[in-house]
Design a protein around this motif. Sequence first.
Motif, mmCIF file in Angstrom:
data_model
loop_
_atom_site.group_PDB
_atom_site.id
_atom_site.type_symbol
_atom_site.label_atom_id
_atom_site.label_comp_id
_atom_site.label_asym_id
_atom_site.label_seq_id
_atom_site.Cartn_x
_atom_site.Cartn_y
_atom_site.Cartn_z
ATOM 1 N N SER A 172 67.527 15.025 112.939
ATOM 2 C CA SER A 172 68.719 14.167 112.926
ATOM 3 C C SER A 172 69.912 14.825 112.248
ATOM 4 O O SER A 172 71.070 14.528 112.574
ATOM 5 C CB SER A 172 68.395 12.837 112.230
ATOM 6 O OG SER A 172 67.781 13.075 110.976
ATOM 7 N N SER A 173 69.661 15.750 111.330
ATOM 8 C CA SER A 173 70.772 16.352 110.580
ATOM 9 C C SER A 173 71.537 17.408 111.380
ATOM 10 O O SER A 173 72.720 17.659 111.133
ATOM 11 C CB SER A 173 70.258 16.974 109.278
ATOM 12 O OG SER A 173 69.324 17.998 109.561
ATOM 13 N N ILE A 174 70.884 18.036 112.372
ATOM 14 C CA ILE A 174 71.566 19.110 113.117
ATOM 15 C C ILE A 174 72.049 18.668 114.499
ATOM 16 O O ILE A 174 72.799 19.382 115.146
ATOM 17 C CB ILE A 174 70.646 20.348 113.277
ATOM 18 C CG1 ILE A 174 69.398 20.013 114.105
ATOM 19 C CG2 ILE A 174 70.265 20.931 111.936
ATOM 20 C CD1 ILE A 174 68.553 21.220 114.465
ATOM 21 N N LYS A 175 71.626 17.471 114.942
ATOM 22 C CA LYS A 175 72.042 17.003 116.270
ATOM 23 C C LYS A 175 73.450 16.409 116.196
ATOM 24 O O LYS A 175 73.714 15.498 115.417
ATOM 25 C CB LYS A 175 71.072 15.944 116.794
ATOM 26 C CG LYS A 175 71.417 15.433 118.197
ATOM 27 C CD LYS A 175 70.436 14.349 118.624
ATOM 28 C CE LYS A 175 70.743 13.868 120.025
ATOM 29 N NZ LYS A 175 72.029 13.149 120.119
ATOM 30 N N SER A 176 74.356 16.926 117.007
ATOM 31 C CA SER A 176 75.712 16.375 117.051
ATOM 32 C C SER A 176 75.799 15.323 118.148
ATOM 33 O O SER A 176 74.912 15.225 119.014
ATOM 34 C CB SER A 176 76.728 17.493 117.303
ATOM 35 O OG SER A 176 76.528 18.068 118.569
ATOM 36 N N SER A 177 76.852 14.533 118.148
ATOM 37 C CA SER A 177 76.973 13.403 119.077
ATOM 38 C C SER A 177 77.035 13.851 120.539
ATOM 39 O O SER A 177 76.630 13.126 121.435
ATOM 40 C CB SER A 177 78.219 12.585 118.732
ATOM 41 O OG SER A 177 79.367 13.410 118.790
ATOM 42 N N GLY A 178 77.533 15.065 120.783
ATOM 43 C CA GLY A 178 77.664 15.536 122.163
ATOM 44 C C GLY A 178 76.416 16.192 122.722
ATOM 45 O O GLY A 178 76.345 16.480 123.916
ATOM 46 N N ASP A 179 75.413 16.429 121.869
ATOM 47 C CA ASP A 179 74.192 17.113 122.313
ATOM 48 C C ASP A 179 73.260 16.167 123.060
ATOM 49 O O ASP A 179 73.099 15.001 122.673
ATOM 50 C CB ASP A 179 73.424 17.681 121.105
ATOM 51 C CG ASP A 179 74.146 18.851 120.469
ATOM 52 O OD1 ASP A 179 74.858 19.556 121.190
ATOM 53 O OD2 ASP A 179 73.994 19.045 119.247
ATOM 54 N N VAL A 180 72.638 16.670 124.127
ATOM 55 C CA VAL A 180 71.596 15.861 124.779
ATOM 56 C C VAL A 180 70.386 15.820 123.853
ATOM 57 O O VAL A 180 70.174 16.722 123.041
ATOM 58 C CB VAL A 180 71.203 16.439 126.162
ATOM 59 C CG1 VAL A 180 72.348 16.361 127.137
ATOM 60 C CG2 VAL A 180 70.687 17.865 126.050
ATOM 61 N N ASP A 181 69.594 14.762 123.965
ATOM 62 C CA ASP A 181 68.442 14.581 123.092
ATOM 63 C C ASP A 181 67.222 15.290 123.670
ATOM 64 O O ASP A 181 66.995 15.256 124.881
ATOM 65 C CB ASP A 181 68.150 13.088 122.926
ATOM 66 C CG ASP A 181 67.232 12.815 121.756
ATOM 67 O OD1 ASP A 181 66.019 13.111 121.867
ATOM 68 O OD2 ASP A 181 67.718 12.324 120.719
ATOM 69 N N ILE A 182 66.425 15.902 122.804
ATOM 70 C CA ILE A 182 65.241 16.637 123.281
ATOM 71 C C ILE A 182 64.235 15.704 123.961
ATOM 72 O O ILE A 182 63.509 16.132 124.849
ATOM 73 C CB ILE A 182 64.551 17.437 122.148
ATOM 74 C CG1 ILE A 182 64.144 16.536 120.985
ATOM 75 C CG2 ILE A 182 65.414 18.602 121.694
ATOM 76 C CD1 ILE A 182 63.279 17.231 119.936
ATOM 77 N N ALA A 183 64.203 14.416 123.559
ATOM 78 C CA ALA A 183 63.286 13.469 124.201
ATOM 79 C C ALA A 183 63.684 13.251 125.663
ATOM 80 O O ALA A 183 62.823 13.150 126.542
ATOM 81 C CB ALA A 183 63.280 12.142 123.455
ATOM 82 N N ASP A 184 64.990 13.185 125.917
ATOM 83 C CA ASP A 184 65.476 13.015 127.293
ATOM 84 C C ASP A 184 65.210 14.274 128.118
ATOM 85 O O ASP A 184 64.803 14.200 129.275
ATOM 86 C CB ASP A 184 66.980 12.695 127.294
ATOM 87 C CG ASP A 184 67.298 11.440 126.496
ATOM 88 O OD1 ASP A 184 66.394 10.601 126.325
ATOM 89 O OD2 ASP A 184 68.449 11.306 126.026
#
Length: 275
Positions: free
Chosen positions: A174-186
């Motif tokens: 959660s600390s390195i994911k930015s708002s524009g990044d796609v999620d690894i779960a998706d």
Amino acid sequence: ACVCEKNKRVTDCRTDNNGRCLCQAIGSGITVDCSTLTSKCLLMKAEVMGSKSGRREKPKDAIEDTDGLYDPECENSGAFKAKQCNGTTCWCVNTAGVRRTDKHDADLKCNQLVRTMWIIIEMKHAERNAPLNAESLKKFFRDTITSRYQLDGRYITNVLYENPYITIDLKQNSSIKSSGDVDIADVAYYFEKDVKGQSIFHNSAGLNVSIDNEPVKFEKTVVYYVDEIAPEFSMKSLTPGLIAVIVVVVVAIVAAIVVLVLTRRRKGKYVKAEV
């Protein structure tokens, strides 16, 4: 009207003032942006609606997720709600929508949506005369995941080849994911569907894996999820078969101890000592 290239489980598509294709997700009616991946929660909800109407085959190979497909509750953002229910039975899920607690009644409290920070995708390719070229394989999957699924390469931490197994590690806390990044779960959900020939992309049969211009077929794909907080399962969640095995093992250990004690008693030598 426009075509949603990244999600065929939509309806009522239109182009907004910025030229983006916006559509309504089937089952939820939530608007999705077709320029990026749709969240797994909305895709699952649309898939359930499809299966109810008989348009989709039953999902198979649900080895890693014993609950299989269910009708999820999604936030307006597309994220899974931390608490999921089926009638009066409820459970807590992670950001990948995978159950992380035992099933309880409707009074269950799920205080937070726990993040899945590490996803391990394990594939087994069909039998071959010679192993694949490891470097070519790594390049193919890294390039495919970054281009087809729009995942930043820094989240692909490892692509390992141990003939016939290919393991891909995706890490994104959660600390390195930015708002524009796609999620690894998706990404993992899109990838798994692609490999199984059930692609979510418009006009796509699935992912054609070709290493050094040679097509590769897969026999099995399993996805494992690692959360930022450990799951909360009790002994109650064990299947009766597994409990029976545990009981047999315990009984066997006790029996072995009894035999050992009796054997030692028979062999024991007692020496009379005078004080």
